[in-house]
Motif scaffolding. Structure first.
Motif, PDB file in Angstrom:
ATOM      1  N   GLU A   1       1.842   2.195  -3.352  1.00 58.79           N
ATOM      2  CA  GLU A   1       0.740   2.808  -4.106  1.00 58.79           C
ATOM      3  C   GLU A   1       0.484   4.242  -3.643  1.00 58.79           C
ATOM      4  O   GLU A   1       0.182   5.123  -4.445  1.00 58.79           O
ATOM      5  CB  GLU A   1      -0.534   1.975  -3.949  1.00 58.79           C
ATOM      6  CG  GLU A   1      -0.503   0.645  -4.656  1.00 58.79           C
ATOM      7  CD  GLU A   1      -0.306   0.793  -6.162  1.00 58.79           C
ATOM      8  OE1 GLU A   1      -1.006   1.639  -6.758  1.00 58.79           O
ATOM      9  OE2 GLU A   1       0.546   0.082  -6.715  1.00 58.79           O
ATOM     10  N   ASP A   2       0.648   4.481  -2.348  1.00 56.24           N
ATOM     11  CA  ASP A   2       0.327   5.800  -1.798  1.00 56.24           C
ATOM     12  C   ASP A   2       1.267   6.890  -2.285  1.00 56.24           C
ATOM     13  O   ASP A   2       0.888   8.067  -2.312  1.00 56.24           O
ATOM     14  CB  ASP A   2       0.340   5.747  -0.262  1.00 56.24           C
ATOM     15  CG  ASP A   2      -0.932   5.129   0.299  1.00 56.24           C
ATOM     16  OD1 ASP A   2      -1.892   4.960  -0.469  1.00 56.24           O
ATOM     17  OD2 ASP A   2      -0.958   4.807   1.501  1.00 56.24           O
TER      18      ASP A   2
ATOM     19  N   LYS B   1       2.863  13.865  -4.874  1.00 56.55           N
ATOM     20  CA  LYS B   1       3.774  14.055  -5.996  1.00 56.55           C
ATOM     21  C   LYS B   1       3.958  15.541  -6.307  1.00 56.55           C
ATOM     22  O   LYS B   1       5.063  15.985  -6.614  1.00 56.55           O
ATOM     23  CB  LYS B   1       3.242  13.312  -7.223  1.00 56.55           C
ATOM     24  CG  LYS B   1       3.324  11.798  -7.094  1.00 56.55           C
ATOM     25  CD  LYS B   1       2.553  11.086  -8.189  1.00 56.55           C
ATOM     26  CE  LYS B   1       3.158  11.339  -9.546  1.00 56.55           C
ATOM     27  NZ  LYS B   1       2.445  10.570 -10.594  1.00 56.55           N
TER      28      LYS B   1
ATOM     29  N   ASN C   1      -3.672  17.339   0.581  1.00 56.40           N
ATOM     30  CA  ASN C   1      -4.524  18.135  -0.300  1.00 56.40           C
ATOM     31  C   ASN C   1      -4.746  19.536   0.264  1.00 56.40           C
ATOM     32  O   ASN C   1      -4.786  20.537  -0.466  1.00 56.40           O
ATOM     33  CB  ASN C   1      -5.864  17.431  -0.512  1.00 56.40           C
ATOM     34  CG  ASN C   1      -6.706  18.069  -1.581  1.00 56.40           C
ATOM     35  OD1 ASN C   1      -6.237  18.304  -2.694  1.00 56.40           O
ATOM     36  ND2 ASN C   1      -7.953  18.361  -1.251  1.00 56.40           N
TER      37      ASN C   1
ATOM     38  N   LYS D   1      -3.680  11.889   3.360  1.00 53.08           N
ATOM     39  CA  LYS D   1      -4.048  12.351   2.018  1.00 53.08           C
ATOM     40  C   LYS D   1      -4.896  13.613   2.080  1.00 53.08           C
ATOM     41  O   LYS D   1      -4.743  14.523   1.258  1.00 53.08           O
ATOM     42  CB  LYS D   1      -4.782  11.241   1.265  1.00 53.08           C
ATOM     43  CG  LYS D   1      -3.873  10.103   0.834  1.00 53.08           C
ATOM     44  CD  LYS D   1      -4.643   8.975   0.173  1.00 53.08           C
ATOM     45  CE  LYS D   1      -3.711   7.835  -0.210  1.00 53.08           C
ATOM     46  NZ  LYS D   1      -4.424   6.684  -0.811  1.00 53.08           N
TER      47      LYS D   1
ATOM     48  N   LYS E   1       1.994   7.427  -5.143  1.00 55.98           N
ATOM     49  CA  LYS E   1       1.471   7.890  -6.434  1.00 55.98           C
ATOM     50  C   LYS E   1       0.378   8.935  -6.267  1.00 55.98           C
ATOM     51  O   LYS E   1      -0.120   9.477  -7.254  1.00 55.98           O
ATOM     52  CB  LYS E   1       0.925   6.696  -7.224  1.00 55.98           C
ATOM     53  CG  LYS E   1       1.971   5.628  -7.525  1.00 55.98           C
ATOM     54  CD  LYS E   1       1.335   4.425  -8.211  1.00 55.98           C
ATOM     55  CE  LYS E   1       2.360   3.315  -8.425  1.00 55.98           C
ATOM     56  NZ  LYS E   1       1.731   2.107  -9.054  1.00 55.98           N
ATOM     57  N   ASP E   2       0.015   9.227  -5.001  1.00 53.95           N
ATOM     58  CA  ASP E   2      -1.003  10.230  -4.726  1.00 53.95           C
ATOM     59  C   ASP E   2      -0.612  11.565  -5.357  1.00 53.95           C
ATOM     60  O   ASP E   2       0.516  12.039  -5.199  1.00 53.95           O
ATOM     61  CB  ASP E   2      -1.163  10.391  -3.213  1.00 53.95           C
ATOM     62  CG  ASP E   2      -2.140  11.484  -2.837  1.00 53.95           C
ATOM     63  OD1 ASP E   2      -3.349  11.254  -2.939  1.00 53.95           O
ATOM     64  OD2 ASP E   2      -1.665  12.578  -2.449  1.00 53.95           O
ATOM     65  N   ASN E   3      -1.529  12.189  -6.079  1.00 56.63           N
ATOM     66  CA  ASN E   3      -1.216  13.406  -6.833  1.00 56.63           C
ATOM     67  C   ASN E   3      -0.739  14.551  -5.952  1.00 56.63           C
ATOM     68  O   ASN E   3       0.182  15.290  -6.315  1.00 56.63           O
ATOM     69  CB  ASN E   3      -2.431  13.843  -7.658  1.00 56.63           C
ATOM     70  CG  ASN E   3      -2.682  12.942  -8.849  1.00 56.63           C
ATOM     71  OD1 ASN E   3      -1.751  12.315  -9.361  1.00 56.63           O
ATOM     72  ND2 ASN E   3      -3.929  12.857  -9.285  1.00 56.63           N
ATOM     73  N   SER E   4      -1.359  14.725  -4.793  1.00 62.09           N
ATOM     74  CA  SER E   4      -0.955  15.814  -3.898  1.00 62.09           C
ATOM     75  C   SER E   4       0.473  15.603  -3.401  1.00 62.09           C
ATOM     76  O   SER E   4       1.273  16.538  -3.347  1.00 62.09           O
ATOM     77  CB  SER E   4      -1.918  15.919  -2.710  1.00 62.09           C
ATOM     78  OG  SER E   4      -3.202  16.318  -3.140  1.00 62.09           O
TER      79      SER E   4
ATOM     80  N   LYS F   1       0.823  -1.207   0.000  1.00 68.60           N
ATOM     81  CA  LYS F   1       0.000   0.000   0.000  1.00 68.60           C
ATOM     82  C   LYS F   1       0.858   1.258   0.000  1.00 68.60           C
ATOM     83  O   LYS F   1       0.523   2.263  -0.629  1.00 68.60           O
ATOM     84  CB  LYS F   1      -0.938   0.003   1.209  1.00 68.60           C
ATOM     85  CG  LYS F   1      -2.089  -0.977   1.113  1.00 68.60           C
ATOM     86  CD  LYS F   1      -3.020  -0.864   2.315  1.00 68.60           C
ATOM     87  CE  LYS F   1      -4.202  -1.819   2.172  1.00 68.60           C
ATOM     88  NZ  LYS F   1      -5.136  -1.712   3.328  1.00 68.60           N
TER      89      LYS F   1
ATOM     90  N   SER G   1      -3.266   6.707   6.547  1.00 67.50           N
ATOM     91  CA  SER G   1      -3.072   7.062   5.144  1.00 67.50           C
ATOM     92  C   SER G   1      -4.187   7.986   4.642  1.00 67.50           C
ATOM     93  O   SER G   1      -3.919   8.976   3.952  1.00 67.50           O
ATOM     94  CB  SER G   1      -3.031   5.790   4.290  1.00 67.50           C
ATOM     95  OG  SER G   1      -2.969   6.094   2.920  1.00 67.50           O
ATOM     96  N   SER G   2      -5.420   7.684   5.000  1.00 66.35           N
ATOM     97  CA  SER G   2      -6.545   8.510   4.575  1.00 66.35           C
ATOM     98  C   SER G   2      -6.453   9.919   5.142  1.00 66.35           C
ATOM     99  O   SER G   2      -6.670  10.916   4.438  1.00 66.35           O
ATOM    100  CB  SER G   2      -7.867   7.867   5.005  1.00 66.35           C
ATOM    101  OG  SER G   2      -8.056   6.630   4.359  1.00 66.35           O
TER     102      SER G   2
END
Length: 226
Positions: free
Chosen positions: A44-45, A52, A135, A131, A47-50, A41, A127-128
């Motif tokens: 994958e995390d 990056k 943002n 994110k 790759k979160d747009n914010s 996970k 993680s949530s």
């Protein structure tokens, strides 16, 4: 637990023999030893747009050798440590035999991965929340994680992990943002010129008390009281 001790021992042994021409990074070693759903996970995390976007000025450095994974892991790990300390805890988890909180970054990152893979820390919850905070930071300033150029009133493209970590933790615990991007930049300049505060961000950076002090400083900045 015996399993946890064995994994930490494996990490130590791996580091000792990891001397080849293509030496693995600390995070690459952790990914190998602490393999599991949470480690997947984490991959994958990043790759979160914010996330990056906040790294984009320093993207080349963070795209190599799992540096981005280690940084993301660090943000959640030290949020957890901050919460434990604020609740008067001295161990990583609340069990009687939980590992002691330590100033060793390597040990703390390993602990977080281990306990998440063992479902003793709710990774998805962390993680949530992270994110959402990333943002929020984007809306304030896409260069919020960046340091300043020495001797110049100019924001660098290089990431300052201690400032970023403290900013993230302050927001994850519910601090409101009451400043503008311009005021955030101004506060950075003031912070870097403040000898006492500078030491919190550049000296003994993983000292447990300094972790709390840094977050408290960022809370003052966000509330325009610095």
């Amino acid at each position: 637990t015996n399993e946890k001790t064995q994994k930490l021992y494996m990490t130590s042994i791996f580091e000792r023999i990891n001397t080849g021409s293509s030496k693995l990074s600390s995070q690459e070693v952790r990914n190998a030893i602490y393999s599991g759903n949470i480690t997947k996970k984490l991959k994958e995390d990043v790759k979160d747009n914010s996330f990056k976007t906040l790294l984009q000025g320093d993207e080349k450095r963070y795209s190599q050798r799992c540096k981005n994974e280690e940084f993301l892991l660090r943000l959640m790990t030290y949020y957890h440590i901050y919460k434990q300390m604020k609740n008067g805890k001295t161990t990583f988890i609340d069990e009687d035999n939980g590992s002691k909180l330590s100033s060793s970054k390597e040990l703390m990152l390993c602990n977080f991965l281990y306990y998440c893979n063992e479902n003793k820390i709710n990774y998805d919850e962390y993680s949530s929340k992270l994110k959402v905070v990333l943002n929020t930071i984007i809306k304030l300033d896409e260069a919020a994680f960046c340091t300043i150029k020495r001797g110049r009133d100019e924001i660098s493209s290089k990431i300052h992990e201690l400032f970023a970590e403290s900013l993230v933790i302050a927001l994850m615990i519910g601090t409101d943002i009451n400043i503008s991007k311009e005021k955030l930049d101004q506060s950075k300049f003031q912070l870097w010129d403040n000898k006492e505060k500078y030491n919190e961000f550049f000296v003994s950076t993983t000292d447990l008390n300094n972790i709390v002090k840094r977050v408290d400083t960022i809370k003052l900045i966000l509330n325009d009281n610095f």
